[in-house]
Design an enzyme around this catalytic site. Sequence first.
Site, PDB file in Angstrom:
ATOM      1  CD  GLU A   1     -18.125  -3.392  -9.979  1.00 47.19           C
ATOM      2  OE1 GLU A   1     -18.830  -3.682 -10.950  1.00 47.19           O
ATOM      3  OE2 GLU A   1     -18.122  -4.059  -8.927  1.00 47.19           O
TER       4      GLU A   1
ATOM      5  CB  SER B   1     -26.959   1.078 -11.157  1.00 46.56           C
ATOM      6  OG  SER B   1     -27.123   0.715  -9.801  1.00 46.56           O
TER       7      SER B   1
ATOM      8  CG  ASN C   1     -20.176 -10.107 -10.501  1.00 48.53           C
ATOM      9  OD1 ASN C   1     -20.340 -11.310 -10.252  1.00 48.53           O
ATOM     10  ND2 ASN C   1     -19.754  -9.242  -9.591  1.00 48.53           N
ATOM     11  CD1 TRP C   2     -24.710 -13.442 -14.627  1.00 49.71           C
ATOM     12  CD2 TRP C   2     -24.572 -15.685 -14.530  1.00 49.71           C
ATOM     13  NE1 TRP C   2     -25.012 -13.931 -15.868  1.00 49.71           N
ATOM     14  CE2 TRP C   2     -24.937 -15.304 -15.839  1.00 49.71           C
ATOM     15  CE3 TRP C   2     -24.424 -17.036 -14.240  1.00 49.71           C
ATOM     16  CZ2 TRP C   2     -25.156 -16.242 -16.852  1.00 49.71           C
ATOM     17  CZ3 TRP C   2     -24.636 -17.973 -15.237  1.00 49.71           C
ATOM     18  CH2 TRP C   2     -25.005 -17.568 -16.531  1.00 49.71           C
ATOM     19  CE  LYS C   3     -22.879  -7.944  -7.997  1.00 42.05           C
ATOM     20  NZ  LYS C   3     -23.190  -6.692  -7.306  1.00 42.05           N
TER      21      LYS C   3
ATOM     22  CD  GLU D   1     -21.506  -7.568  -4.216  1.00 47.27           C
ATOM     23  OE1 GLU D   1     -21.358  -8.681  -4.749  1.00 47.27           O
ATOM     24  OE2 GLU D   1     -22.221  -6.671  -4.719  1.00 47.27           O
TER      25      GLU D   1
ATOM     26  N   GLY E   1     -23.939  -6.287 -12.893  1.00 46.34           N
ATOM     27  CA  GLY E   1     -24.564  -7.267 -12.005  1.00 46.34           C
ATOM     28  C   GLY E   1     -25.967  -7.607 -12.466  1.00 46.34           C
ATOM     29  N   GLY E   2     -26.946  -6.990 -11.838  1.00 48.40           N
ATOM     30  CA  GLY E   2     -28.355  -7.327 -12.057  1.00 48.40           C
ATOM     31  C   GLY E   2     -28.777  -7.449 -13.516  1.00 48.40           C
TER      32      GLY E   2
ATOM     33  CG  HIS F   1     -17.330  -7.413  -6.496  1.00 45.12           C
ATOM     34  ND1 HIS F   1     -18.206  -7.005  -5.528  1.00 45.12           N
ATOM     35  CD2 HIS F   1     -17.881  -7.068  -7.686  1.00 45.12           C
ATOM     36  CE1 HIS F   1     -19.256  -6.435  -6.107  1.00 45.12           C
ATOM     37  NE2 HIS F   1     -19.077  -6.458  -7.419  1.00 45.12           N
TER      38      HIS F   1
ATOM     39  N   GLY G   1     -25.942  -2.124  -7.223  1.00 43.77           N
ATOM     40  CA  GLY G   1     -27.233  -2.712  -6.859  1.00 43.77           C
ATOM     41  C   GLY G   1     -28.206  -1.715  -6.246  1.00 43.77           C
TER      42      GLY G   1
HETATM   43  P1  13P Z   1     -25.186  -3.938 -10.398  1.00 43.18           P
HETATM   44  O1  13P Z   1     -24.988  -3.818 -11.890  1.00 43.18           O
HETATM   45  O2  13P Z   1     -26.264  -4.883 -10.011  1.00 43.18           O
HETATM   46  O3  13P Z   1     -25.289  -2.577  -9.758  1.00 43.18           O
HETATM   47  O4  13P Z   1     -23.818  -4.595  -9.824  1.00 43.18           O
HETATM   48  C1  13P Z   1     -22.609  -4.048 -10.158  1.00 43.18           C
HETATM   49  C2  13P Z   1     -21.531  -4.969  -9.744  1.00 43.18           C
HETATM   50  O5  13P Z   1     -21.241  -5.106  -8.565  1.00 43.18           O
HETATM   51  C3  13P Z   1     -20.844  -5.731 -10.787  1.00 43.18           C
HETATM   52  O6  13P Z   1     -19.704  -6.365 -10.281  1.00 43.18           O
END
Ligand code: 13P
Length: 251
Positions: free
Chosen positions: A167, A213, A9-11, A97, A234-235, A95, A173
Amino acid sequence: MRKPIIAGNWKMNLTAKEAKDFAETVKNKIPSNKEVDSVVGAPALFLETLVNEAKGTELQISAQNCYFENSGAFTGETSPYALADLGVDYVIIGHSERREYFHETDEEINKKAKAIFDNGMLPILCCGETLDTYEAGQTSEWIEDQINKDLAGLSKEQVANMVIAYEPIWAIGTGKSADAKIADEICGVVRKKVANLFDEDTAEKVRIQYGGSVKPENIAEYMAKENVDGALVGGASLKADSFLDLVKAAK
Ligand code: 13P
């Protein structure tokens, strides 16, 4: 046996050029999708580029959101019909967010899930609790309530084919991942809820990811767990090498 699924998930990161370079690097190096599904969840801006890059390869492409109507006067929204027409495979919905910053409700998320299925794509539905809920020991009730509302009215067949991502918001993050035991336990709560709402067969088939994470160094611990079928990352999904390490570790 459920096939593992790793989704990046590149956000709101990267540019069109970086997205293209990423796809060029990974598309012929990912493991066979007989072993693991490798999915990149990108901003809508780059989806066409990514779908074109991924053609004829086993790389799969996900959007990060869509609206629940196919067309109309909805300025700024993304049509699920148009996403499917482009060749997008999955859409991430719910999600944390989007729930937190854009005030998405379970009712809207449920409508989005239906629209995604109606257009022949698959949802990656996220659920998860805040740190307060976790510390109050109310994670299971919270997750069960989200699943109950988000899957309302879907068929057994639809749920068996979709992906659910657990999640915990406090692990996103933050570098502070829920350990594999917690991830397994709560993914198990999700599976049990699916069994209660639908049946055992559906619960056995639905793929459930852990997200928060996850990185190449810790993914094996999660994948070793019975109820964890993959990761939403994500990251650590932003760099081609890291993404390749994740999908290779998951097969
Ligand atoms: P991180 O892997 O950066 O913690 O993000 C998780 C996430 O929100 C994936 O959708």
